[in-house]
Design an enzyme around this catalytic site. Structure first.
Site, PDB file in Angstrom:
ATOM      1  N   SER A 139       0.857  -1.192   0.000  1.00  0.00           N
ATOM      2  CA  SER A 139       0.000   0.000   0.000  1.00  0.00           C
ATOM      3  C   SER A 139       0.886   1.233   0.000  1.00  0.00           C
ATOM      4  O   SER A 139       2.085   1.146   0.330  1.00  0.00           O
ATOM      5  CB  SER A 139      -0.852  -0.012   1.280  1.00  0.00           C
ATOM      6  OG  SER A 139      -1.509   1.221   1.471  1.00  0.00           O
ATOM      7  N   TYR A 152      -1.760  -0.194  10.827  1.00  0.00           N
ATOM      8  CA  TYR A 152      -1.832  -0.577   9.407  1.00  0.00           C
ATOM      9  C   TYR A 152      -0.538  -0.195   8.688  1.00  0.00           C
ATOM     10  O   TYR A 152       0.012  -0.984   7.926  1.00  0.00           O
ATOM     11  CB  TYR A 152      -3.040   0.096   8.753  1.00  0.00           C
ATOM     12  CG  TYR A 152      -3.276  -0.315   7.312  1.00  0.00           C
ATOM     13  CD1 TYR A 152      -3.482  -1.653   6.970  1.00  0.00           C
ATOM     14  CD2 TYR A 152      -3.322   0.631   6.290  1.00  0.00           C
ATOM     15  CE1 TYR A 152      -3.718  -2.036   5.647  1.00  0.00           C
ATOM     16  CE2 TYR A 152      -3.560   0.268   4.970  1.00  0.00           C
ATOM     17  CZ  TYR A 152      -3.754  -1.063   4.649  1.00  0.00           C
ATOM     18  OH  TYR A 152      -3.989  -1.440   3.347  1.00  0.00           O
TER      19      TYR A 152
HETATM   20  N1  LIG Z   1      -8.923  -0.758  -0.417  1.00  0.00           N
HETATM   21  C1  LIG Z   1      -7.870   0.039  -0.328  1.00  0.00           C
HETATM   22  O1  LIG Z   1      -8.004   1.270  -0.258  1.00  0.00           O
HETATM   23  C2  LIG Z   1      -6.482  -0.552  -0.323  1.00  0.00           C
HETATM   24  C3  LIG Z   1      -5.401   0.337  -0.557  1.00  0.00           C
HETATM   25  C4  LIG Z   1      -4.104  -0.169  -0.552  1.00  0.00           C
HETATM   26  C5  LIG Z   1      -3.877  -1.507  -0.306  1.00  0.00           C
HETATM   27  N2  LIG Z   1      -4.939  -2.343  -0.067  1.00  0.00           N
HETATM   28  C6  LIG Z   1      -4.626  -3.747   0.209  1.00  0.00           C
HETATM   29  O2  LIG Z   1      -5.198  -4.547  -0.818  1.00  0.00           O
HETATM   30  C7  LIG Z   1      -5.535  -5.826  -0.296  1.00  0.00           C
HETATM   31  C8  LIG Z   1      -6.987  -6.138  -0.626  1.00  0.00           C
HETATM   32  O3  LIG Z   1      -7.806  -5.100  -0.091  1.00  0.00           O
HETATM   33  P1  LIG Z   1      -9.351  -4.932  -0.480  1.00  0.00           P
HETATM   34  O4  LIG Z   1      -9.643  -3.481  -0.488  1.00  0.00           O
HETATM   35  O5  LIG Z   1      -9.675  -5.741  -1.655  1.00  0.00           O
HETATM   36  O6  LIG Z   1     -10.017  -5.513   0.855  1.00  0.00           O
HETATM   37  P2  LIG Z   1     -11.185  -6.606   1.101  1.00  0.00           P
HETATM   38  O7  LIG Z   1     -12.239  -6.473   0.075  1.00  0.00           O
HETATM   39  O8  LIG Z   1     -11.529  -6.465   2.550  1.00  0.00           O
HETATM   40  O9  LIG Z   1     -10.436  -7.991   0.843  1.00  0.00           O
HETATM   41  C9  LIG Z   1      -9.598  -8.594   1.782  1.00  0.00           C
HETATM   42  C10 LIG Z   1      -9.452 -10.045   1.398  1.00  0.00           C
HETATM   43  O10 LIG Z   1      -8.530 -10.656   2.322  1.00  0.00           O
HETATM   44  C11 LIG Z   1      -9.070 -11.892   2.716  1.00  0.00           C
HETATM   45  N3  LIG Z   1      -8.588 -12.279   4.038  1.00  0.00           N
HETATM   46  C12 LIG Z   1      -8.698 -11.620   5.207  1.00  0.00           C
HETATM   47  N4  LIG Z   1      -8.178 -12.361   6.198  1.00  0.00           N
HETATM   48  C13 LIG Z   1      -7.747 -13.520   5.635  1.00  0.00           C
HETATM   49  C14 LIG Z   1      -7.137 -14.685   6.132  1.00  0.00           C
HETATM   50  N5  LIG Z   1      -6.846 -14.835   7.442  1.00  0.00           N
HETATM   51  N6  LIG Z   1      -6.831 -15.685   5.275  1.00  0.00           N
HETATM   52  C15 LIG Z   1      -7.117 -15.566   3.951  1.00  0.00           C
HETATM   53  N7  LIG Z   1      -7.684 -14.478   3.417  1.00  0.00           N
HETATM   54  C16 LIG Z   1      -8.004 -13.467   4.253  1.00  0.00           C
HETATM   55  C17 LIG Z   1     -10.570 -11.716   2.697  1.00  0.00           C
HETATM   56  O11 LIG Z   1     -11.196 -12.993   2.453  1.00  0.00           O
HETATM   57  P3  LIG Z   1     -11.933 -13.897   3.550  1.00  0.00           P
HETATM   58  O12 LIG Z   1     -12.520 -12.971   4.571  1.00  0.00           O
HETATM   59  O13 LIG Z   1     -12.964 -14.644   2.753  1.00  0.00           O
HETATM   60  O14 LIG Z   1     -10.855 -14.797   4.072  1.00  0.00           O
HETATM   61  C18 LIG Z   1     -10.765 -10.820   1.475  1.00  0.00           C
HETATM   62  O15 LIG Z   1     -10.901 -11.588   0.324  1.00  0.00           O
HETATM   63  C19 LIG Z   1      -5.221  -5.776   1.196  1.00  0.00           C
HETATM   64  O16 LIG Z   1      -3.941  -6.331   1.424  1.00  0.00           O
HETATM   65  C20 LIG Z   1      -5.223  -4.287   1.491  1.00  0.00           C
HETATM   66  O17 LIG Z   1      -4.442  -3.970   2.625  1.00  0.00           O
HETATM   67  C21 LIG Z   1      -6.228  -1.898  -0.081  1.00  0.00           C
END
Ligand SMILES: NC(=O)c1ccc[n+]([C@@H]2O[C@H](COP(=O)([O-])OP(=O)(O)OC[C@H]3O[C@@H](n4cnc5c(N)ncnc54)[C@H](OP(=O)(O)O)[C@@H]3O)[C@@H](O)[C@H]2O)c1
Length: 255
Positions: A139, A152
């Site tokens: 990120s 975070y």
């Molecule tokens: N959204 C943003 O603004 C943003 C910005 C920069 C970086 N990111 C990064 O991008 C990535 C995805 O973010 P997103 O926005 O798509 O969030 P999201 O929709 O909340 O997706 C998170 C995913 O992680 C999985 N997860 C959580 N705990 C887990 C575990 N213990 N084992 C396996 N899977 C797990 C969840 O699946 P289950 O709950 O089904 O396991 C879900 O599919 C993250 O690493 C986040 O930090 C996001």
């Protein structure tokens, strides 16, 4: 033979979009997450679009579960050339002074140790392919801190450190390491997880922002990096919406 891509956190947001996109690029996708009902729906969607994918129940915080993912990779219908470490997220927006240890623990377990555990388990298969790629979704929080983001940003800085260290350690072996650093991405669940299900607080993050990134924008960046010729290593790709010049500098209409 079809190349296999593994995407963690494929049940929602950036992971689901990446799984769809990589399947459209011709990969057989192993879609991994804990919520298997959502993965089953994703696999159906991918198949309806002409791609192939397998759902794999996987909790990245469990050694046993990740061993199951490695076993699924061995049984996959081709060489494993791509691992996208995407599972992760944020919990809380509290100052360091009062941040909940449990929130910090969760963020470290999933983002940092999850990436470490999955990468260690899949490295032999990636190396055996002769042309492996590891993507780590960190990120902009991996290189900038902000108030309330201590837990975070600490976790994302650690993921960034893994990416950089791994690239040095794997130099000379056929595995490239790519770090993707998104800024503000409007996904359905990231804010809900951060604010413990509070939809109003989650929505406020994006209030007035003309066009935050969406999951497909990040999937597009991941797919582009992963489909360059294998000698081309995009070390790090930072991507933000036009409205976000920096972590603290966001253009909001009518605010
Ligand atoms: N959204 C943003 O603004 C943003 C910005 C920069 C970086 N990111 C990064 O991008 C990535 C995805 O973010 P997103 O926005 O798509 O969030 P999201 O929709 O909340 O997706 C998170 C995913 O992680 C999985 N997860 C959580 N705990 C887990 C575990 N213990 N084992 C396996 N899977 C797990 C969840 O699946 P289950 O709950 O089904 O396991 C879900 O599919 C993250 O690493 C986040 O930090 C996001």
């Amino acid at each position: 033979m079809t190349s296999v891509a593994i995407v963690t956190g494929a049940s929602s947001g950036i992971g689901a979009a990446t799984a769809r996109r990589l399947a459209a690029e011709g990969f057989h996708v192993l879609a991994a997450a804990r919520r298997t009902d959502r993965l089953a729906g994703l696999v159906k969607e991918i198949e309806a679009a002409g791609g192939t994918a397998t759902a794999v129940a996987c909790d990245v915080t469990s050694d046993e579960s990740v061993a199951g993912l490695a076993a699924a990779a061995q049984a996959a219908p081709g060489p494993v050339t791509l691992l996208v470490n995407n599972a992760g997220g944020a919990r809380g927006l509290d100052p360091v002074e009062s941040g909940a240890i449990g929130d910090w623990q969760w963020m470290y377990d999933v983002n940092v140790l999850g990436t470490l555990r999955v990468t260690q388990a899949l490295l032999p298969a990636l190396e055996a392919s002769g042309a492996g790629t590891i993507v780590i979704v960190s990120s902009t929080a991996g290189f900038t801190v902000y108030e309330g983001g201590g837990g975070y940003t600490a976790a994302k800085h650690a993921q960034t450190a893994i990416a950089g260290t791994l690239r040095l350690e794997l130099c000379g072996r056929p595995i490239r390491v790519i770090e993707i650093d998104p800024g503000m991405v409007r996904t359905d669940e990231f804010g809900l997880v951060r604010f413990d299900g509070d939809a109003d607080k989650a929505a406020a993050t994006y209030a007035g922002v003309p066009e935050p990134l969406v999951a497909e924008d990040v999937a597009d960046c991941i797919a582009w990096c992963a489909t360059r010729p294998h000698h081309v290593n995009v070390d790090r790709l930072v991507v933000r919406p036009l409205a976000q010049a920096a972590q603290h500098k966001v253009h909001r209409v009518g605010q």
